[in-house]
Design a protein around this motif. Structure first.
Motif, PDB file in Angstrom:
ATOM      1  N   GLU A   1      -1.054 -40.975 -39.252  1.00  0.00           N
ATOM      2  CA  GLU A   1      -2.433 -41.446 -39.217  1.00  0.00           C
ATOM      3  C   GLU A   1      -2.703 -42.482 -38.129  1.00  0.00           C
ATOM      4  OE1 GLU A   1      -4.113 -42.345 -43.057  1.00  0.00           O
ATOM      5  OE2 GLU A   1      -2.519 -41.240 -44.055  1.00  0.00           O
ATOM      6  N   ILE A   2      -1.878 -43.524 -38.077  1.00  0.00           N
ATOM      7  CA  ILE A   2      -2.185 -44.644 -37.186  1.00  0.00           C
ATOM      8  C   ILE A   2      -2.088 -44.252 -35.713  1.00  0.00           C
ATOM      9  CG2 ILE A   2      -1.383 -46.947 -36.473  1.00  0.00           C
ATOM     10  CD1 ILE A   2      -0.796 -47.588 -39.306  1.00  0.00           C
ATOM     11  N   LYS A   3      -1.282 -43.242 -35.413  1.00  0.00           N
ATOM     12  CA  LYS A   3      -1.141 -42.863 -34.010  1.00  0.00           C
ATOM     13  C   LYS A   3      -2.455 -42.331 -33.433  1.00  0.00           C
ATOM     14  CE  LYS A   3       0.382 -38.086 -34.777  1.00  0.00           C
ATOM     15  NZ  LYS A   3       1.463 -37.114 -34.505  1.00  0.00           N
ATOM     16  N   GLU A   4      -3.390 -41.931 -34.307  1.00  0.00           N
ATOM     17  CA  GLU A   4      -4.668 -41.418 -33.847  1.00  0.00           C
ATOM     18  C   GLU A   4      -5.696 -42.514 -33.600  1.00  0.00           C
ATOM     19  OE1 GLU A   4      -4.962 -38.342 -33.098  1.00  0.00           O
ATOM     20  OE2 GLU A   4      -3.016 -37.718 -33.914  1.00  0.00           O
ATOM     21  N   LEU A   5      -5.334 -43.770 -33.873  1.00  0.00           N
ATOM     22  CA  LEU A   5      -6.285 -44.865 -33.694  1.00  0.00           C
ATOM     23  C   LEU A   5      -6.547 -45.114 -32.217  1.00  0.00           C
ATOM     24  CD1 LEU A   5      -4.983 -47.475 -36.310  1.00  0.00           C
ATOM     25  CD2 LEU A   5      -6.780 -45.750 -36.604  1.00  0.00           C
ATOM     26  N   THR A   6      -7.745 -45.617 -31.927  1.00  0.00           N
ATOM     27  CA  THR A   6      -8.052 -46.008 -30.558  1.00  0.00           C
ATOM     28  C   THR A   6      -7.387 -47.345 -30.244  1.00  0.00           C
ATOM     29  OG1 THR A   6     -10.046 -47.222 -31.196  1.00  0.00           O
ATOM     30  CG2 THR A   6     -10.278 -44.857 -30.776  1.00  0.00           C
ATOM     31  N   ILE A   7      -7.420 -47.739 -28.985  1.00  0.00           N
ATOM     32  CA  ILE A   7      -6.829 -49.019 -28.594  1.00  0.00           C
ATOM     33  C   ILE A   7      -7.522 -50.166 -29.314  1.00  0.00           C
ATOM     34  CG2 ILE A   7      -6.528 -50.629 -26.665  1.00  0.00           C
ATOM     35  CD1 ILE A   7      -6.071 -48.257 -24.848  1.00  0.00           C
ATOM     36  N   THR A   8      -8.845 -50.109 -29.389  1.00  0.00           N
ATOM     37  CA  THR A   8      -9.594 -51.172 -30.067  1.00  0.00           C
ATOM     38  C   THR A   8      -9.222 -51.241 -31.540  1.00  0.00           C
ATOM     39  OG1 THR A   8     -11.451 -50.942 -28.537  1.00  0.00           O
ATOM     40  CG2 THR A   8     -11.894 -52.015 -30.645  1.00  0.00           C
ATOM     41  N   GLN A   9      -9.122 -50.093 -32.188  1.00  0.00           N
ATOM     42  CA  GLN A   9      -8.748 -50.060 -33.599  1.00  0.00           C
ATOM     43  C   GLN A   9      -7.332 -50.588 -33.812  1.00  0.00           C
ATOM     44  OE1 GLN A   9      -9.451 -45.950 -34.469  1.00  0.00           O
ATOM     45  NE2 GLN A   9     -11.653 -46.236 -34.793  1.00  0.00           N
ATOM     46  N   GLY A  10      -6.436 -50.270 -32.884  1.00  0.00           N
ATOM     47  CA  GLY A  10      -5.074 -50.787 -32.975  1.00  0.00           C
ATOM     48  C   GLY A  10      -5.022 -52.298 -32.833  1.00  0.00           C
ATOM     49  N   GLN A  11      -5.840 -52.833 -31.936  1.00  0.00           N
ATOM     50  CA  GLN A  11      -5.896 -54.282 -31.759  1.00  0.00           C
ATOM     51  C   GLN A  11      -6.419 -54.967 -33.018  1.00  0.00           C
ATOM     52  OE1 GLN A  11      -8.396 -54.411 -28.297  1.00  0.00           O
ATOM     53  NE2 GLN A  11      -6.688 -54.296 -26.857  1.00  0.00           N
ATOM     54  N   ILE A  12      -7.431 -54.375 -33.624  1.00  0.00           N
ATOM     55  CA  ILE A  12      -7.965 -54.940 -34.868  1.00  0.00           C
ATOM     56  C   ILE A  12      -6.933 -54.859 -35.982  1.00  0.00           C
ATOM     57  CG2 ILE A  12      -9.738 -54.661 -36.650  1.00  0.00           C
ATOM     58  CD1 ILE A  12     -11.631 -53.662 -34.466  1.00  0.00           C
ATOM     59  N   LEU A  13      -6.199 -53.755 -36.039  1.00  0.00           N
ATOM     60  CA  LEU A  13      -5.201 -53.573 -37.087  1.00  0.00           C
ATOM     61  C   LEU A  13      -4.109 -54.639 -37.017  1.00  0.00           C
ATOM     62  CD1 LEU A  13      -3.948 -52.046 -39.421  1.00  0.00           C
ATOM     63  CD2 LEU A  13      -2.875 -50.510 -37.748  1.00  0.00           C
ATOM     64  N   THR A  14      -3.614 -54.948 -35.826  1.00  0.00           N
ATOM     65  CA  THR A  14      -2.560 -55.958 -35.710  1.00  0.00           C
ATOM     66  C   THR A  14      -3.055 -57.324 -36.191  1.00  0.00           C
ATOM     67  OG1 THR A  14      -3.185 -56.314 -33.381  1.00  0.00           O
ATOM     68  CG2 THR A  14      -1.374 -54.784 -33.822  1.00  0.00           C
ATOM     69  N   LYS A  15      -4.323 -57.607 -35.939  1.00  0.00           N
ATOM     70  CA  LYS A  15      -4.886 -58.873 -36.417  1.00  0.00           C
ATOM     71  C   LYS A  15      -5.022 -58.865 -37.942  1.00  0.00           C
ATOM     72  CE  LYS A  15      -7.521 -60.123 -32.272  1.00  0.00           C
ATOM     73  NZ  LYS A  15      -8.863 -60.487 -31.745  1.00  0.00           N
ATOM     74  N   LEU A  16      -5.465 -57.734 -38.482  1.00  0.00           N
ATOM     75  CA  LEU A  16      -5.659 -57.651 -39.928  1.00  0.00           C
ATOM     76  C   LEU A  16      -4.323 -57.686 -40.680  1.00  0.00           C
ATOM     77  CD1 LEU A  16      -8.563 -55.058 -40.291  1.00  0.00           C
ATOM     78  CD2 LEU A  16      -8.656 -57.550 -40.339  1.00  0.00           C
ATOM     79  N   ILE A  17      -3.286 -57.155 -40.076  1.00  0.00           N
ATOM     80  CA  ILE A  17      -1.959 -57.251 -40.703  1.00  0.00           C
ATOM     81  C   ILE A  17      -1.546 -58.713 -40.811  1.00  0.00           C
ATOM     82  CG2 ILE A  17       0.498 -56.798 -40.329  1.00  0.00           C
ATOM     83  CD1 ILE A  17      -0.249 -54.026 -39.380  1.00  0.00           C
ATOM     84  N   ASP A  18      -1.797 -59.482 -39.757  1.00  0.00           N
ATOM     85  CA  ASP A  18      -1.503 -60.919 -39.812  1.00  0.00           C
ATOM     86  C   ASP A  18      -2.365 -61.585 -40.884  1.00  0.00           C
ATOM     87  OD1 ASP A  18      -0.365 -63.454 -38.753  1.00  0.00           O
ATOM     88  OD2 ASP A  18      -2.438 -63.828 -38.165  1.00  0.00           O
TER      89      ASP A  18
END
Length: 212
Positions: A137-154
């Motif tokens: 699933e996550i490999k389909e995320l856009t760059i912006t979505q990936g950046q948001i995800l790393t912040k939300l994990i923190d």
């Protein structure tokens, strides 16, 4: 002899007095002496109650209701940007919550045993589950979505993605993952600051992810 009988009688009298007094106190403290409100024919739900000077006041807890004012945007472009941000946050938030639950479970499992082999087994199992999520699933995320995800994990886990990889896989793999992430525009060391991410905070608060 008479004095002995008199003392015995006094002791018996005192004992009876204490027993009677105790019984009266217990009778006053029994729930039967409390005053309950009259029940209607449709009052079938059991609720908690509080003793207010002998009168039982029924009550029940309710879920918090938060009311948000309608947001006013200066320009249509600002509205469009906010809508894109909302879409991206709602897209990746479930992944951040999954990571939170999984690593909390991992920490509980690791705390339950001191066997090093079992530790490695638990870490490997957790890592495989996270990797499977990335592959499907996550490999389909856009760059912006990936950046948001790393912040939300923190935000959810309390540690950056880099720190999590370092703790579970070691510093070498953390460095390699970070190098690859930087090539595609990500940063596993991204942290979350609620003051700087007020729009994301507002989106999460109104999203319903934390509602019981």
């Amino acid at each position: 002899m008479w004095e002995y009988k008199f003392m015995k009688f006094c002791r018996l009298f005192i004992l009876l007095f204490v027993i009677i007094t105790t019984e009266r106190l217990n009778a006053q403290e029994t729930p039967a002496s409390y005053k309950f409100p009259p029940r209607g024919k449709n009052d079938t739900i059991r609720v908690a109650s509080t003793n207010d000077n002998g009168e039982m006041i029924p009550w029940m807890s309710l879920h918090e209701v938060v009311i948000y004012a309608e947001r006013i945007f200066r320009t249509p472009a600002d509205r469009a940007a906010y809508n894109r941000l909302r879409y991206n946050v709602l897209k990746v938030m479930p992944y951040a919550l999954f990571a939170k639950r999984r690593y909390e479970q991992l920490e509980r499992d690791l705390a339950s045993t001191t066997d090093r082999k079992e530790h490695k087994k638990l870490v490997k199992q957790c890592d495989q589950e996270i990797k499977q999520m990335f592959k499907t699933e996550i490999k389909e995320l856009t760059i912006t979505q990936g950046q948001i995800l790393t912040k939300l994990i923190d935000r959810e886990v309390g540690r950056t993605t880099y720190e999590i990889v370092k703790e579970t896989q070691g510093g070498v793999k953390a460095f390699l993952y970070q190098s690859v992430a930087r090539v595609v525009g990500h940063n596993l060391k991204s942290t979350y600051n609620p003051e700087e991410e007020r729009d994301i905070e507002a989106i999460i608060a109104s999203s319903g992810f934390y509602r019981q």
